[in-house]
Design a protein around this motif. Structure first.
Motif, mmCIF file in Angstrom:
data_model
loop_
_atom_site.group_PDB
_atom_site.id
_atom_site.type_symbol
_atom_site.label_atom_id
_atom_site.label_comp_id
_atom_site.label_asym_id
_atom_site.label_seq_id
_atom_site.Cartn_x
_atom_site.Cartn_y
_atom_site.Cartn_z
ATOM 1 N N ARG A 533 0.839 -1.190 0.000
ATOM 2 C CA ARG A 533 0.000 0.000 0.000
ATOM 3 C C ARG A 533 0.881 1.248 0.000
ATOM 4 N NH1 ARG A 533 -2.522 -3.278 4.031
ATOM 5 N NH2 ARG A 533 -4.487 -4.170 3.301
ATOM 6 N N GLY A 534 0.333 2.339 -0.493
ATOM 7 C CA GLY A 534 1.092 3.583 -0.513
ATOM 8 C C GLY A 534 2.118 3.599 -1.634
ATOM 9 N N ARG A 535 3.289 4.170 -1.365
ATOM 10 C CA ARG A 535 4.347 4.308 -2.366
ATOM 11 C C ARG A 535 5.709 4.197 -1.696
ATOM 12 N NH1 ARG A 535 6.616 9.283 -1.622
ATOM 13 N NH2 ARG A 535 5.325 10.909 -0.638
ATOM 14 N N TRP A 536 6.752 4.109 -2.543
ATOM 15 C CA TRP A 536 8.115 4.110 -2.026
ATOM 16 C C TRP A 536 8.536 5.537 -1.647
ATOM 17 C CZ3 TRP A 536 9.891 -0.257 -0.503
ATOM 18 C CH2 TRP A 536 9.615 -1.435 -1.197
ATOM 19 N N THR A 537 9.609 5.627 -0.876
ATOM 20 C CA THR A 537 10.116 6.940 -0.474
ATOM 21 C C THR A 537 10.664 7.691 -1.694
ATOM 22 O OG1 THR A 537 12.291 5.996 0.011
ATOM 23 C CG2 THR A 537 10.705 6.111 1.821
ATOM 24 N N ARG A 538 10.431 9.003 -1.727
ATOM 25 C CA ARG A 538 10.899 9.837 -2.836
ATOM 26 C C ARG A 538 11.838 10.940 -2.378
ATOM 27 N NH1 ARG A 538 4.906 10.742 -5.535
ATOM 28 N NH2 ARG A 538 4.555 8.572 -6.204
ATOM 29 N N LYS A 539 11.827 11.234 -1.074
ATOM 30 C CA LYS A 539 12.642 12.335 -0.572
ATOM 31 C C LYS A 539 12.998 12.061 0.877
ATOM 32 C CE LYS A 539 8.491 15.012 0.564
ATOM 33 N NZ LYS A 539 7.760 16.275 0.350
ATOM 34 N N GLY A 541 13.083 12.100 4.881
ATOM 35 C CA GLY A 541 12.005 12.230 5.846
ATOM 36 C C GLY A 541 10.837 11.321 5.575
ATOM 37 N N GLU A 542 10.960 10.425 4.617
ATOM 38 C CA GLU A 542 9.896 9.468 4.315
ATOM 39 C C GLU A 542 10.395 8.059 4.583
ATOM 40 O OE1 GLU A 542 7.496 11.897 0.817
ATOM 41 O OE2 GLU A 542 8.796 10.202 0.282
ATOM 42 N N VAL A 543 9.509 7.202 5.122
ATOM 43 C CA VAL A 543 9.864 5.823 5.450
ATOM 44 C C VAL A 543 8.723 4.907 5.021
ATOM 45 C CG1 VAL A 543 11.322 6.467 7.409
ATOM 46 C CG2 VAL A 543 8.897 5.970 7.784
ATOM 47 N N VAL A 544 9.045 3.621 4.859
ATOM 48 C CA VAL A 544 8.039 2.578 4.673
ATOM 49 C C VAL A 544 8.302 1.523 5.733
ATOM 50 C CG1 VAL A 544 7.775 2.991 2.210
ATOM 51 C CG2 VAL A 544 9.459 1.330 3.002
ATOM 52 N N ALA A 545 7.263 0.784 6.114
ATOM 53 C CA ALA A 545 7.394 -0.213 7.171
ATOM 54 C C ALA A 545 6.409 -1.346 6.907
ATOM 55 C CB ALA A 545 7.150 0.413 8.549
ATOM 56 N N SER A 546 6.518 -2.390 7.709
ATOM 57 C CA SER A 546 5.643 -3.547 7.567
ATOM 58 C C SER A 546 4.336 -3.326 8.321
ATOM 59 C CB SER A 546 6.341 -4.795 8.113
ATOM 60 O OG SER A 546 6.528 -4.683 9.513
ATOM 61 N N GLY A 547 3.354 -4.172 8.011
ATOM 62 C CA GLY A 547 2.084 -4.101 8.721
ATOM 63 C C GLY A 547 2.238 -4.375 10.197
ATOM 64 N N ARG A 548 3.187 -5.193 10.582
ATOM 65 C CA ARG A 548 3.409 -5.488 11.996
ATOM 66 C C ARG A 548 3.967 -4.268 12.724
ATOM 67 N NH1 ARG A 548 5.840 -11.604 10.988
ATOM 68 N NH2 ARG A 548 3.840 -12.502 10.333
ATOM 69 N N LEU A 555 -0.063 2.901 13.902
ATOM 70 C CA LEU A 555 0.125 3.870 12.823
ATOM 71 C C LEU A 555 -0.643 3.464 11.572
ATOM 72 C CD1 LEU A 555 3.985 4.356 13.191
ATOM 73 C CD2 LEU A 555 2.207 5.913 14.008
ATOM 74 N N ARG A 556 -0.824 4.420 10.687
ATOM 75 C CA ARG A 556 -1.392 4.183 9.366
ATOM 76 C C ARG A 556 -0.557 4.931 8.329
ATOM 77 N NH1 ARG A 556 -7.576 5.920 9.845
ATOM 78 N NH2 ARG A 556 -6.507 7.734 10.748
ATOM 79 N N VAL A 557 -0.657 4.497 7.084
ATOM 80 C CA VAL A 557 0.065 5.192 6.015
ATOM 81 C C VAL A 557 -0.388 6.647 5.984
ATOM 82 C CG1 VAL A 557 0.430 5.322 3.525
ATOM 83 C CG2 VAL A 557 0.374 3.094 4.659
ATOM 84 N N GLY A 558 0.587 7.564 6.001
ATOM 85 C CA GLY A 558 0.297 8.989 6.046
ATOM 86 C C GLY A 558 0.608 9.621 7.392
ATOM 87 N N ASP A 559 0.750 8.796 8.449
ATOM 88 C CA ASP A 559 1.050 9.329 9.778
ATOM 89 C C ASP A 559 2.513 9.761 9.869
ATOM 90 O OD1 ASP A 559 -1.516 8.858 10.508
ATOM 91 O OD2 ASP A 559 -1.094 7.071 11.709
ATOM 92 N N HIS A 731 -1.177 -9.505 10.507
ATOM 93 C CA HIS A 731 -0.718 -8.149 10.193
ATOM 94 C C HIS A 731 0.141 -8.139 8.933
ATOM 95 C CE1 HIS A 731 -2.228 -7.607 14.174
ATOM 96 N NE2 HIS A 731 -1.247 -8.272 14.727
ATOM 97 N N LEU A 732 -0.378 -8.819 7.913
ATOM 98 C CA LEU A 732 0.250 -8.816 6.599
ATOM 99 C C LEU A 732 -0.602 -7.977 5.656
ATOM 100 C CD1 LEU A 732 1.169 -12.604 6.233
ATOM 101 C CD2 LEU A 732 2.672 -10.742 6.918
ATOM 102 N N ALA A 733 -0.067 -7.689 4.496
ATOM 103 C CA ALA A 733 -0.817 -6.943 3.490
ATOM 104 C C ALA A 733 -0.457 -7.500 2.120
ATOM 105 C CB ALA A 733 -0.482 -5.452 3.566
ATOM 106 N N PHE A 734 -1.475 -7.910 1.370
ATOM 107 C CA PHE A 734 -1.272 -8.404 0.012
ATOM 108 C C PHE A 734 -1.781 -7.354 -0.976
ATOM 109 C CE2 PHE A 734 -1.918 -12.370 2.465
ATOM 110 C CZ PHE A 734 -0.689 -12.966 2.223
ATOM 111 N N PRO A 735 -0.957 -6.938 -1.944
ATOM 112 C CA PRO A 735 -1.456 -6.008 -2.963
ATOM 113 C C PRO A 735 -2.498 -6.678 -3.853
ATOM 114 C CG PRO A 735 0.745 -6.782 -3.521
ATOM 115 C CD PRO A 735 0.458 -7.309 -2.149
#
Length: 781
Positions: A533-539, A541-548, A555-559, A731-735
């Motif tokens: 879900r969401g997108r990869w980091t572009r700049k 100050g941005e991070v991605v993480a697992s559902g766990r 947290l949620r994407v965008g927080d 706490h997994l996520a399948f696209p």
């Protein structure tokens, strides 16, 4: 009662085929049930037991020492709803450099949460001091480590070793402790903690009502009411820890439970079909029993015992085999799970075996009760006449209609045969339906898990992973620096892309455990395709993480949240994407974000994608020749979780398919026995053995096609229920692309599986019926 037992025992010996079918069906279903219930038990049991024994904290609360005093926090222990409390304990976070922990097992560089505590016991979070003694002196420390073999004694034990905390004299490790609440990574005496300049207090609470997240939220609000605004920095619920422990096993629980339920339904249907057939084919036997003095209740008891004997044997053997199969599976899916620092050893509770051993025969008795009651209602005269007369039913009318169809006569006769016993045909269709649903469900699940494994492992995107050698592991140190190594790898022939990957230990404010930040520099195309879900980091100050990670920290994407290093550096980051899988203490960022918190961070591995057709072995030899301190490895690993799901699903699908085929087998045997006179007459007027075989197989193939068509939507529905349940519980996520597994072409195969199951079960008894001679059949009559 002895007469009932003797009659039942004789019936079991005489009806060997039906006895074997019941026993085999119950055996397979019992195995599936033990595995499913065992995993469910292991996923929740150890945490509850350990948490209760250690009086674990329902909430671990961290308070800002500059905003609230310890005396005021101690008074919160008397708030309504608080059963017990411990603290306040002063808490400090220190930065452990690499040279301070290079020879310290279980401790890595980065932030270390140290708590000042006078003793390991207390009303809340009783620590297990499994080695050494508690820290009482000014130069003593106790480490939080799992109670693993060799950890408390031997040459690899940290006991007696010296550890250097920044700004203090070297401290001696005097003890090792573990706890279920994950409150700290090390403990010192209350007098020693003052030298570390603690900035927070830790309070541990146990509440009267803490079964749900809502109750914990209400209780936490009650104990913090009236405290200065902003004094509560963070709090952690024990439900979050419990969910973390169960997350890995919960990946497997939903689909194993689905197989267990399908196996149970198949067992009920087939046993009901077998016993119903035994009653119908045993009308003469029922009449004889009643004519010699058996009461209707005794006749029912005979048929129930006749079903219960092989069911009990099958349940006993299936339970034993299930225990053997379940143990290695549980060790694989539960390996590495822990309760804070308490290692979990999977052990199936005795209730699982008791439930299977007693429950499966009980299910069989209930399934057999309805057809057995039919024997209760029959009088002796009616049973004897029914047992000697050929069956009628609606078959002649159907056959008259089918006679006008332009098909071979053996085919039309076969298509009309199931209508002679519509109830038996319905049970057979249901058994095939569940078999097709199982195949459909397993096919979709396997397709998703194959795609998942490829994405998570980066198969096809990263061919080689190059590691930098480290002296502490006895390896050669590379001649080139970090950036020089990346440039060197890019300069080698057939290199398409290189990404440098490093790690840094950081922490979220108010959390005691560390967060491992993975930073990537350059070569974005070689990163795994595991974004859900969401997108990869572009700049920066941005991070991605697992559902766990998201679940653990709410947290949620965008927080946005703040990460900090032990030396005081802080960085506000935004969560822009969620990857499919990963640890609860891991996140991914670009190199700029990571070095803002850890300026000295260096890459320790390089992910390399080669040009098409490149020789991986030759490239690895070139890497070693260019710098002996680099250790290349071919990226050919497969995802263990995906392999476990696919292999388990394949085995269980095969088992349930065979069971469904056994139900068809039993139906054909009963049909051929009841229609033995018809078969003799057909053969006497010229029907060949091959035509008899075709007729019997076609009679089941039609039911198989119907079961296949009806089983498709059930299998697809089971797939969606299991996948969504797995996403929620693990706490997994399948696209969406991984869930797009159903296409017209792919659905045709499971539909035809119903015909294959029916034909597989019908061919052997059909050929046996075709081989019988006319004289033998008519002589039997």
């Amino acid at each position: 009662m002895s007469a009932v037992w003797r009659a039942s025992r004789a019936a079991v010996r005489r009806r060997r085929l039906q006895t074997a079918v019941i026993g085999a069906v119950v055996l397979v279903s019992s195995m599936a049930l033990v595995v499913a219930l065992g995993l469910l038990d292991v996923a929740s049991g150890p945490f509850d037991r350990s948490f209760g024994q250690a009086h674990g904290a329902h909430v671990v609360a961290t308070f800002d020492a500059t905003k609230v005093s310890g005396t005021r926090l101690a008074r919160t222990a008397h708030r309504p709803g608080v059963r017990a409390s411990a603290g306040p304990f002063p808490e400090a976070v220190v930065d452990m450099p690499q040279n301070a922990v290079s020879e310290m097992p279980g401790i890595g560089p980065g932030p270390l949460t140290v708590v000042g505590r006078a003793k390991p016991g207390g009303p809340v979070d009783r620590l297990d001091l499994f080695a050494g003694h508690w820290a009482t002196g000014r130069d003593q420390i106790v480490l939080a480590l799992p109670d693993a073999p060799g950890m408390g004694e031997g040459p690899h034990s940290p006991i007696g070793k010296r550890i250097q905390l920044p700004g203090l004299a070297p401290m001696t490790v005097v003890g090792l402790a573990s706890g279920v609440s994950g409150t700290a990574q090390a403990w010192v005496s209350p007098q020693q903690i003052a030298a570390l300049h603690p900035t927070t207090y830790q309070m541990l609470y146990r509440f009267e009502q803490a079964a749900t997240a809502r109750q914990i939220t209400v209780d936490t609000a009650a104990v913090t009411a009236g405290l200065p605004s902003g004094s509560l920095i963070a709090h952690q619920s024990y439900l979050t820890l419990k969910a973390q422990v169960a997350a890995e096993p919960n990946t497997f629980v939903p689909f194993l439970m689905a197989f267990g339920i399908l196996g149970l339904l198949v067992a009920v249907l087939i046993v009901g079909n077998v016993v119903s057939g035994a009653v119908v084919s045993g009308f003469r036997h029922i009449g004889v029993l009643k004519s010699v003095g058996f009461t209707p209740t005794q006749v029912v008891a005979v048929y129930l015992v006749m079903a219960c004997v092989p069911a009990t044997a099958g349940a006993a053997i299936g339970t034993a085999l299930g225990a053997v199969v379940a143990q290695p599976l549980l060790h694989q899916v539960f390996q590495g799970a822990d309760l804070g620092t308490v290692s979990v050893a999977p052990a199936i509770g005795s209730w699982v075996y008791a439930t299977t051993m007693l429950g499966m025969p009980a299910v069989v008795v209930l399934a057999a009760l309805i057809p057995a009651l039919r024997a209760h209602r029959l009088s002796a005269a009616r049973a004897l006449s029914a047992g000697s007369a050929p069956g009628g039913g609606r078959r002649p009318a159907v056959q008259r209609w089918l006679s006008g169809v332009r098909l071979p006569r053996s085919v039309t006769l076969g298509l009309g045969l199931p209508f002679a016993r519509p109830g038996r045909a319905l049970l057979t269709v249901c058994a095939v339906l569940l078999g097709v649903a199982t195949v459909t469900f397993a096919t979709g699940l396997s397709a998703t898990m194959v795609s998942y494994g490829v994405a998570v492992e980066g198969t096809g995107r990263t061919q080689v992973v190059v590691w930098r050698g480290e002296a502490r592991f006895g390896q050669t140190v590379p001649h080139h620096g970090d950036t020089g190594t990346q440039a060197l790898l890019r300069s080698l022939p057939h290199t398409a892309d290189v990404s440098a990957v490093g790690f840094a230990g950081v922490r979220m404010l108010g959390q005691s455990d560390n967060v491992s930040m993975e930073g990537a520099r350059g070569g974005r195309s070689v990163l795994q395709d595991d974004l859900a879900r969401g997108r990869w980091t572009r700049k920066p100050g941005e991070v991605v993480a697992s559902g766990r990670f998201l679940f653990k920290h709410g947290l949620r994407v965008g927080d946005s949240f703040t990460l900090s290093a032990a030396d005081g550096r802080r960085e506000r980051v935004t969560l822009v994407g969620e990857v499919m899988a990963g640890p609860a203490n891991w996140l991914r960022a670009d190199w700029t974000t990571m070095t803002a918190l850890a300026p000295d961070a260096q890459a320790n591995q390089y992910w390399v994608r080669l040009s098409p057709g490149a020789d991986v072995s030759a490239y690895m030899r070139a890497v070693r020749a260019a710098d002996p301190g680099l250790y290349p490895e071919e990226q050919t690993s497969t995802n263990a979780g995906a392999v476990t799901v696919i292999s388990s699903a394949s085995v269980l699908t095969l088992m349930l398919t065979v069971v469904a085929a056994m139900g068809v087998f039993n139906t054909v045997v009963l049909n051929s026995w009841e229609r033995r006179r018809d078969l003799g007459m057909l053969k006497s007027i010229g029907m060949t053995p091959r035509q008899v075989t075709a007729m019997m197989v076609v009679s089941m193939a039609g039911l198989g096609l119907l079961g296949g068509i009806l089983g498709l939507p059930l299998g697809v529905a089971a797939y969606w229920v299991v996948v969504r349940t797995t996403e929620h519980s693990a706490h997994l996520a399948f696209p969406a692309r991984m869930l797009d597994v159903w296409h017209p072409g792919s659905l045709a195969l499971p539909a035809l599986a119903g015909v294959a199951i029916a034909a597989l079960g019908a061919v052997i008894p059909a050929r046996a019926a075709a081989r019988q001679t006319i004289a033998r059949v008519l002589h039997t009559e």
